[in-house]
Design an enzyme around this catalytic site. Structure first.
Site, PDB file in Angstrom:
ATOM      1  N   GLN A  87      -4.943  -1.810   9.710  1.00 29.32           N
ATOM      2  CA  GLN A  87      -4.769  -3.106   9.059  1.00 29.32           C
ATOM      3  C   GLN A  87      -5.338  -4.231   9.919  1.00 29.32           C
ATOM      4  O   GLN A  87      -5.115  -4.308  11.117  1.00 29.32           O
ATOM      5  CB  GLN A  87      -3.267  -3.342   8.783  1.00 29.32           C
ATOM      6  N   LYS A 123       0.840  -1.198   0.000  1.00 32.45           N
ATOM      7  CA  LYS A 123       0.000   0.000   0.000  1.00 32.45           C
ATOM      8  C   LYS A 123       0.878   1.253   0.000  1.00 32.45           C
ATOM      9  O   LYS A 123       0.618   2.220  -0.733  1.00 32.45           O
ATOM     10  CB  LYS A 123      -0.933  -0.016   1.226  1.00 32.45           C
ATOM     11  N   ASP A 171     -11.233   2.244   3.997  1.00 35.87           N
ATOM     12  CA  ASP A 171     -11.518   0.804   3.875  1.00 35.87           C
ATOM     13  C   ASP A 171     -12.998   0.558   3.555  1.00 35.87           C
ATOM     14  O   ASP A 171     -13.369  -0.542   3.141  1.00 35.87           O
ATOM     15  CB  ASP A 171     -11.221   0.104   5.210  1.00 35.87           C
TER      16      ASP A 171
END
Ligand code: GUN
Length: 291
Positions: A97, A53, A120
């Site tokens: 995460q 990422k 997200d």
């Protein structure tokens, strides 16, 4: 002959190039997008994903800040970290995460991220908008990436019998919603660990999206001739023939010989997840600058 390849690398490159001009526009207005990634603990796979990422951000000129917390960090510490990113006007997107260390309440952490910074797409407000059929917000990256990839291949899903394997909040459930949404118009069955006769569901499917994290669980013999296969799984399995590990998906690779379209593993869904994260980050920055 073999299935047509649903190439996530090629498609992700197209997404990235379309983001470049938007990032330039934002930069000209003095507001280059900024993604903050929080990682807790030292799960090796999570560190690999987070690094990918960060590299995507570097390629695109998106600023990224990584906050590493130890595995022993308390729930309150993680929550306080999210809170300070919520308050920071310089941060456009926040990603924590997953998975978090065992026992830590992930949903409570997700709930605490400001919906407009939730790149997200996991916050109840963003998932709720998706349930309402509003697809213009921050959508979960992996399912949104799958939809983009299918569209890129010009596949018409109308009336197709779609089987989604897995019911996670990250992939399976939002995937089912996107496939069933107006405009995609597939008829969706969600198969999970308590489903009986998974094989017959797969045999009847025109489209299979496998997201269970179980190596080669879907057998080639279960795949209908001409079906479309999207394999979200990326599993590391021991392989004595190469004296080490190999990567495989949730679907047997031989399904390639009966499917009409199939994603490779790796190089299928993975790059699309990252491209959609970049897209959400740019969108979050644009929304915040115009609100
Ligand atoms: N872990 C595996 N996939 C994801 C994802 O898309 N987002 C976050 N935050 N964690 C993940």
């Amino acid at each position: 002959m073999g299935a047509n390849r649903l190439d996530g690398k090629v498609c992700a490159a197209k997404v990235e190039s379309s983001l470049s001009s938007r990032i330039r526009d934002l930069a000209e207005r003095g507001s280059s997008p900024h993604l903050a990634v929080v990682i807790v603990g030292d799960d090796p796979a999570s560190h690999v994903y987070v690094r990918s990422k960060e590299r995507a951000c570097e390629r695109l000129g998106i600023r990224s800040t990584r906050i590493d917390l130890p595995a022993a960090a308390s729930f309150d510490k993680v929550l306080a970290t999210v809170e300070s990113l919520n308050q920071d006007p310089d941060v456009d997107g926040i990603l924590v995460q997953s998975p978090l260390p065992r026992g830590m309440d992930e949903l409570a952490i997700t709930d605490h991220i400001l919906p407009e910074k939730d790149v997200d797409g996991f916050h109840p407000v963003n998932l709720g908008r998706l349930v309402q059929g509003r697809l213009d917000g921050l959508l979960p990256c992996t399912p949104a990436g799958v939809m983009y990839l299918l569209k890129f291949a010009e596949l018409d899903l109308t009336g197709l019998k779609a089987v989604v394997l897995g019911r996670s909040r990250i992939v399976g459930m939002p995937m089912a919603l996107l496939l069933a949404a107006k405009g995609a118009d597939a008829t969706v069955t969600v198969v999970h660990s308590r489903t009986t006769d998974i094989e017959s569901h797969c045999r009847g499917a025109d489209l299979i999206v496998a997201a269970v994290g179980r190596p080669e669980m879907v057998k080639a013999a279960w795949v209908k001739t001409g079906a479309i296969i999207v394999d979200v799984g990326i599993n590391r399995v021991e392989d004595s023939s190469v004296k080490g590990y190999r990567l495989c998906g949730d679907v047997e690779e031989d399904a390639n010989s009966v499917a009409s379209y199939m994603t490779p593993v790796p190089g299928g869904v993975g790059p699309m997840t990252i491209a959609m994260l970049m897209s959400n980050t740019v969108r979050a920055a644009e929304m915040r600058k115009t609100s």
